[in-house]
Structure formats: structure tokens, C-alpha cells
Design an enzyme around this catalytic site. Structure first.
Site, mmCIF file in Angstrom:
data_model
loop_
_atom_site.group_PDB
_atom_site.id
_atom_site.type_symbol
_atom_site.label_atom_id
_atom_site.label_comp_id
_atom_site.label_asym_id
_atom_site.label_seq_id
_atom_site.Cartn_x
_atom_site.Cartn_y
_atom_site.Cartn_z
ATOM 1 N N ARG A 118 6.588 1.785 -4.243
ATOM 2 C CA ARG A 118 5.279 2.295 -4.649
ATOM 3 C C ARG A 118 5.327 3.813 -4.565
ATOM 4 O O ARG A 118 5.284 4.380 -3.467
ATOM 5 C CB ARG A 118 4.211 1.740 -3.683
ATOM 6 C CG ARG A 118 2.779 1.997 -4.092
ATOM 7 C CD ARG A 118 1.846 1.726 -2.904
ATOM 8 N NE ARG A 118 1.895 2.837 -1.959
ATOM 9 C CZ ARG A 118 1.625 2.744 -0.662
ATOM 10 N NH1 ARG A 118 1.293 1.597 -0.128
ATOM 11 N NH2 ARG A 118 1.694 3.812 0.121
ATOM 12 N N HIS A 130 -1.262 4.013 -1.604
ATOM 13 C CA HIS A 130 -1.797 2.651 -1.746
ATOM 14 C C HIS A 130 -2.964 2.674 -2.726
ATOM 15 O O HIS A 130 -3.020 1.893 -3.671
ATOM 16 C CB HIS A 130 -2.259 2.130 -0.386
ATOM 17 C CG HIS A 130 -3.134 0.919 -0.460
ATOM 18 N ND1 HIS A 130 -2.668 -0.300 -0.896
ATOM 19 C CD2 HIS A 130 -4.452 0.747 -0.184
ATOM 20 C CE1 HIS A 130 -3.667 -1.167 -0.874
ATOM 21 N NE2 HIS A 130 -4.761 -0.564 -0.452
ATOM 22 N N TYR A 177 2.672 8.642 6.953
ATOM 23 C CA TYR A 177 3.544 7.554 7.429
ATOM 24 C C TYR A 177 4.899 7.476 6.740
ATOM 25 O O TYR A 177 5.703 6.639 7.092
ATOM 26 C CB TYR A 177 2.817 6.210 7.332
ATOM 27 C CG TYR A 177 2.241 5.860 5.962
ATOM 28 C CD1 TYR A 177 3.054 5.350 4.959
ATOM 29 C CD2 TYR A 177 0.879 6.040 5.683
ATOM 30 C CE1 TYR A 177 2.527 5.021 3.725
ATOM 31 C CE2 TYR A 177 0.348 5.713 4.454
ATOM 32 C CZ TYR A 177 1.170 5.201 3.474
ATOM 33 O OH TYR A 177 0.643 4.884 2.247
#
Lengths: 340, 377
Positions: B269, B273, B282
Site C-alpha cells: 500500500r 490507509h 509507523y
């Protein structure tokens, strides 16, 4: 390869005296016979006929693509039923006991209830979820609960509960015919009580959204549904001996709540007691009380009273009758409202 | 990709038909499923990927401008989505999660319609009765719906007839995170015991919001499927040709009555998100750079260029189509209006419900109370 059952099965006719479990069985049988897209799904509903034998004999007559023993996964039962409904089937799911519906709660509330709305009416989900509910059968924990209000609180679901074999027979067929998802709460403590059932009756003539006055009276309206309708009728007999006339309203549906029928009764009697096995707190009785207060304020002679379960986990079987709305507790509430 | 041979991101055994440099890699098992791809087909895939990426970036920009409430990007996953979607037949049914914009495009959904959900003017956005179901935001719930749908197809007798215009497969897209959900595992149980004609297509994009795949699994996710009795394959998700081939194989198995198949497409990805997420908290930019060099569009383009199948004229036409799409997205999104207020009461039920009717009547009267004598607010 087609998996549609080629079998045909006899459908009984005429008026018979049947227990509620057999009346529901007859309704399911008739729905299966009338529409190839009706199918039953659940745990142990096939050869065993369900733990309460409600589906007894249907597997033998309709085969295992129409009467499906599912894996032991309630979310899976309802989730796959949604997919089958999207493909044009009319699944009737059995949740084995009230206390085991919660693994399916997500599928029921986030998916089944909302898909018609989310699709702006393009998708309909004619799924019926049958749930044996309520106590008074001396069962161990998780087998005696009344979670119906959790579903009534969820828009998009219809929630109904029959109180007699005759109503169970017509209402289950009406539920299967409904384009909306229906939670069908079967009062398991009344499964074995017999009543006359007209097997030629059309699918429920009242529809799934009307309450019914099952006993006329003039002093107090007692509102009940499912297993407590019989309790209310017994209370009416007992009170009549003491000169108090109770009118009993069987809600039949708790979503939608037929406020009009209840209000019409309370305007005449001026008093209202609501009886259900589910806990009183935030329950159907609370909603009835609020609506009756709004609609009948100037007719009321006393506050609306509620009789039902306490705010606690369902207690041990040996003490369940302390928890359940007994005849005496209903009569106590009637006395209190009369004495107000 | 990780070279931990047993870890969830292991690249051992990944099916690949195009190397990251675009060279055709031969695969004894799956070559045959890509054999019918013409250079026209490959150019169409390339064009679709470019258009969907433009869609993704326009939508992200529109969210930043306040035109969308939220957007979930699919950048980086175009190879998995467009390759697999091209393997489907007209009668097949797709159950997407909420990031399958590439699949939506290939299945004929007009891309601006996807943004109706994200603008907050609709909870669907398209007609789901033509083979592409609505997005599902509750993680993994739709995997059961796909399985049930496939059980219906089976009952309709549209499996194993041998007629390619009839035999039907149902494919469901979900992510690595959702494989931890009970519903996904229950779906595999139901599919296996019912021999349901369904393809489980897991896009392992390595991140479930901030949680890496290692928080969902300690072994490759596809390894779970055989335990359910479902054959599985792991594929390079940034290789659209390999994704096409394995999906064709899996879909054919379903159509032929051989039951369910699990595909794990290992991809990445590239975006957040959603537009509300901040991946800098992160993951590292080095990791993102590594995956940028494995971009699925670059890979197919390199292949087409090397084989002399990508003319400057075609590229110019694709670039122009992307510009036109971008313009159309901006115009259409800005013009998308909320439905009329009273419409919130519509379609709660398919048949009349007295509570809804009562609330609608109250609301209508309440709204009317604000009008003056001339009917003006």
C-alpha cells in the site's frame, strides 16, 4: 448440475390441534413447498430436526440443499444467508438458542439491517432468523435469554414473536414472504402448548406489524408478546374473579411497535401494564410507557407499570421463577395500577 | 520483500510472470493461463492502471481540498486489482472491500461514482446488481456474503456446465488485516464444506493501518487455506500478468465445480490507509522507496516498451485520457449534492414501517414549521 431439490413433499391441510413447534414446522414445510428459493439453514436442523425438532422431517422431504446443516458458526450462518439472499434465495436461519445469537450480531446489525438502505433500495434481503427465546424451561446458562430489544433497536430489522400455534403458523410464512429481514423470536417455553391451527389459512392476515387485542376488558390494558401473552391471559382470568377487567394486547411485533392499537386500548382503560421476560431496563415496556404517555396522557389514571426481568444475567434455573414475570407479579402490578 | 523463508512476507514460491524490470519470466504452471493475453490486452491493462492511479491521486487531492470526507487510496495495488479483474467473465460476481477502485473500474463502475461514498452523499454509489457489490467497511464481513452468493450460484446450477457463458465464479477481495477476522475464517469453512465456487483474493499490502502483517500472521497467510481444505497460491501482486494468470486459474476451478481457491497477492500500500492516516508514524521512507521501485505500472510499461508494443502515440492517448478523467472527476465530485433531506427516511425498510412513517411525518411537519406564510424560510 443443478442443486435445486426435485423432491416434492406432502403439505397437510385442514384444521389440526398442534403444538407451536409443529405449527412452525408446518409453516416452514408449506413455504418450502411453495417456493423453490426458500431454504433452511442452521445447526442440527437436518437429520436431527433441530434441538427442538422444529424442522423435523423437512430434511428428509426437501433434501440437503434446501435444509442445510451448517458449520457451527452463527456469523457464518447469517453472513452466507445474506449472500444467498443477494442471489435470490430466501434463507430461513435457525439460531439454536437465544444466547448463541451474539456471534451473528455483527452480520445482523451492520450488514443485514443496512444493505437495503445503503443500496437505496436496490438490494432487498428476505432473510428470516428464527430464535427460540425466553426462559422457564429449566435450562443452563445462555439458553433462556430474551435479547429481542437489541434487534428492535436496530433500524432495518423487523422483530416479531408469535404467542399461539395458529399465529406461529401464519406469521412464519409472512416472515418468509417479507422482503425485509425478520427476527422471528419463538417462545420456547410455549413450543409444546397445543392450539387449533387452520393449515389452509393464508399467510398472516394481520401482517407483521399489527398488535391484536386477544381479550377485551375495561379496567387495565396488559401488553405482552410471545411467552408472556399466556401469562397475561391467566392474570386476566384471576383478576376477573376479583372483579377487575383486564384487556390483553398481544404486540406480535416489537418492530414496528403498533402504538395505535395499544393507545386505543389504554384510552379506554386508563391503565397500562407491560409484561415481558426481557429485563425491564431500556426494554419494550419503557418504549410502550413513553409512547402511551405521549399519546394517552389525558386518559391515564395511573403511571404505566412494567413487569419483567431484573438488571442481571439470567439467573440459575432453580431460581429462574424468581426472575420471570410470574402470574403473581403481573397481578401485583395490576393491583398497584388500580390502587394508584 | 523479506527473504525470511517462513515469515508472512516471504517471497519464496511467489508466482511471477514479469520480473520487476519487465522481462517475461516463465512459469511452468501458470504460463498457460496468460498465453491468450494479446498485446492489445496488455495495453488495456496498462491504460486501466494509469487511469486508476490518476483517479487515486485526484481523489486524494480533492480530499485535501475539503471536497471529500475521506479517501482510501489504492496506489501500489493496481497490478493485483487490474490483473485479477481482467481474468473475470461478464457473469462473474465481485465482492470488494473498500479499496478496490481498480477492480471497480474494470467491472464498469464509473470511477467518479466511487467517490459518492467518500463525499458523504451516498452509502453505496452505484447499482450493485450488475456484478460489483457495494464496498464493505466492516472488515471481512463481505467474505461470508461472497461465499453465500457462490452457494446460490451452485444451487442455480451455474457451475460445471462447461458453457463458458454460464459457469460463474464469485471473487471476494480482502486484505491481510481481515484474515484475522472470524468471518474470513468462517467463510473458508463454509466454502470448503460446501465446495462453493468462490475465489478468495487476499491483497497482502503489508499494512493494516499501522499494523504490519506480522501482527496478523507468523507464516504466509496463504498457508492457512490448505488447512481448511482450500488450495492456495501466492503471487507477486505487483505483477499484473501473474495476477491475471493465477486468477484465471482460480476462477476456472470455481466454474468447473472444483470448489474454492485462495490467492494471496503480495503487494504494498503505497499511500496511507486513508487520508486520515499518517504512515510516517509507523514505517520508514526507505521501505516505501523500495516498493516504489517495484511499481506495477512501471513494470508493465517496461515490458511493453521492451517488446516494442507501446508506441508514443498510445502513451500520449493514455495520458490524455487520464487528464480528461482527472478533469471529469473534479467537475463531477464538486457537483455531487446530498440527496433531499427527507430522503434519509427512504429505504430503511422495503415495506411500510409505522415507526419510520411516524418519524418522517413528524420531521416533515417540523421542517414545515420554519416556513413563513409565503412558504419561504
Amino acid at each position: 448440475m443443478t442443486m435445486t431439490s426435485e423432491r416434492t413433499a406432502p403439505v397437510a391441510t385442514g384444521v389440526q390441534r398442534l403444538p407451536m413447534a409443529k405449527a412452525i414446522n408446518a409453516g416452514l414445510r408449506r413455504a418450502l413447498a411453495e417456493d423453490d428459493h426458500v431454504m433452511l439453514m442452521g445447526e442440527d436442523i437436518g437429520r436431527l430436526g433441530g434441538v427442538f425438532r422444529v424442522t423435523d422431517g423437512l430434511h428428509a422431504d426437501f433434501g440437503d440443499t434446501r435444509v442445510v446443516d451448517t458449520p457451527l458458526a452463527e456469523s457464518g450462518i447469517v453472513g452466507t444467508a445474506i449472500g444467498l439472499a443477494l442471489r435470490g434465495y430466501r434463507p430461513v436461519c435457525e439460531i439454536q438458542f437465544d444466547g448463541f445469537i451474539f456471534p451473528a450480531f455483527d452480520q445482523i446489525t451492520t450488514q443485514l439491517a443496512k444493505m437495503h438502505y445503503r443500496s437505496r433500495g436496490r438490494l432487498t434481503l428476505p432473510v428470516v432468523i428464527r430464535v427460540p427465546f425466553g426462559g422457564a424451561i429449566g435450562a443452563i446458562e445462555h439458553h433462556s435469554e430474551s435479547p429481542e430489544v437489541l434487534f428492535a433497536h436496530t433500524a432495518g430489522l423487523r422483530v416479531v414473536s408469535p404467542s399461539t400455534p395458529a399465529e406461529a403458523y401464519t406469521m412464519i410464512r409472512q416472515a418468509i414472504a417479507s422482503p425485509d429481514p425478520v427476527l422471528f423470536f419463538e417462545p420456547k417455553s410455549r413450543y409444546w402448548e397445543k392450539g387449533e391451527v387452520d393449515l389452509d389459512a393464508p399467510a398472516d392476515p394481520l401482517g407483521l406489524d399489527k398488535a391484536r387485542v386477544v381479550r377485551p376488558g375495561t379496567d387495565v390494558t396488559v401488553v405482552a408478546y410471545g411467552p408472556t401473552v399466556a401469562t397475561a391471559l391467566k392474570a386476566a382470568d384471576a383478576a376477573a374473579a376479583e372483579g377487575t377487567s383486564i384487556e390483553v394486547v398481544d404486540l406480535r411485533a416489537i418492530s414496528p411497535l403498533d402504538v395505535a392499537t395499544v393507545a386505543e386500548s389504554v384510552r379506554r382503560t386508563g391503565r397500562c401494564v407491560v409484561v415481558h421476560e426481557a429485563p425491564v431496563l431500556y426494554g419494550v415496556g419503557a418504549e410502550v410507557a413513553a409512547r402511551v404517555t405521549e399519546e394517552c396522557f389525558y386518559s391515564l389514571e395511573a403511571p404505566v407499570l412494567r413487569v419483567g426481568g431484573f438488571h442481571m444475567p439470567y439467573p440459575v434455573a432453580k431460581l429462574e421463577h424468581e426472575y420471570l414475570p410470574s402470574l403473581d407479579r403481573v397481578l401485583d402490578a395490576v393491583d398497584r395500577t388500580m390502587g394508584f | 520483500m523479506s527473504h525470511d523463508p517462513t515469515g508472512p512476507l516471504s517471497d519464496i514460491g511467489l508466482v511471477q510472470l514479469l520480473a520487476p524490470t519487465g522481462e517475461r519470466v516463465h512459469d511452468e504452471r501458470f504460463d498457460t493461463y496468460a498465453a491468450d493475453l494479446t498485446s492489445d490486452d496488455l495495453r488495456t491493462m496498462y491504460r486501466d492502471m494509469v487511469l486508476v492511479r490518476r483517479f487515486d491521486r485526484e481523489a486524494t487531492a480533492l480530499q485535501r481540498q475539503g471536497e471529500l470526507a475521506l479517501f482510501a487510496q489504492c496506489e501500489g495495488q493496481e497490478g493485483a486489482q487490474i490483473g485479477s479483474a481482467h481474468a473475470l467473465a461478464a457473469q462473474d460476481q465481485v465482492f470488494p472491500s473498500y479499496r478496490e477502485h481498480g477492480v471497480a473500474h474494470v467491472r464498469g463502475i464509473d470511477l467518479p461514482d466511487v467517490l459518492r461514498l467518500f463525499r458523504g452523499v451516498d452509502q453505496g454509489g452505484w447499482d450493485p446488481t450488475h456484478g460489483f457489490h457495494l464496498y464493505t467497511l466492516v472488515i471481512g464481513s463481505h467474505v461470508l456474503h461472497a461465499t453465500g452468493y457462490a452457494m446460490g450460484v451452485q444451487r442455480d446450477g451455474l457451475v460445471g456446465t462447461g458453457d463458458p457463458a454460464k459457469d460463474t465464479t464469485t471473487i471476494v477481495y480482502f486484505g491481510d488485516g481481515s484474515t484475522a477476522q472470524g468471518d474470513v475464517n468462517e467463510a473458508m469453512v463454509f466454502a470448503a464444506v460446501n465446495h462453493a465456487p468462490v475465489v478468495f483474493f487476499c491483497q497482502n499490502n503489508q499494512w493494516a493501518i499501522s499494523e504490519p502483517t506480522s501482527r496478523q500472521a507468523v507464516r504466509p497467510i496463504a498457508d492457512r487455506a490448505p488447512g481448511f481444505g482450500i488450495p492456495s497460491v501466492r503471487v507477486d501482486g505487483n505483477d499484473p500478468v501473474a495476477c491475471y494468470a493465477v486468477t484465471r486459474w482460480a476462477a476456472q476451478r470455481a466454474r468447473d465445480g472444483q470448489g474454492p481457491t485462495f490467492v494471496e497477492a503480495l503487494t504494498y500500500r503505497m499511500g496511507a490507509h486513508t487520508t486520515s492516516d499518517d504512515p510516517t508514524r509507523y514505517r520508514t521512507s526507505e521501505e516505501e522507496e523500495t516498493w516504489r521501485r517495484r511499481d506495477p505500472i512501471d513494470r508493465l510499461r517496461a515490458h511493453l516498451v521492451a517488446s516494442g508494443e507501446l508506441s508514443p502515440a498510445f502513451e500520449a492517448e493514455v495520458a490524455q485520457a487520464a487528464d480528461e478523467l482527472g478533469e471529469r472527476i473534479r467537475t463531477q465530485v464538486r457537483a455531487m449534492q446530498a440527496p433531499a433531506k427527507a430522503e434519509i427516511f427512504e429505504h430503511v425498510y422495503a415495506t411500510a414501517h409505522s415507526v419510520v412513517d411516524g418519524e418522517r411525518a413528524w420531521y416533515t411537519e417540523y421542517e414545515r414549521s420554519f416556513l413563513d406564510a409565503e412558504g419561504q424560510r
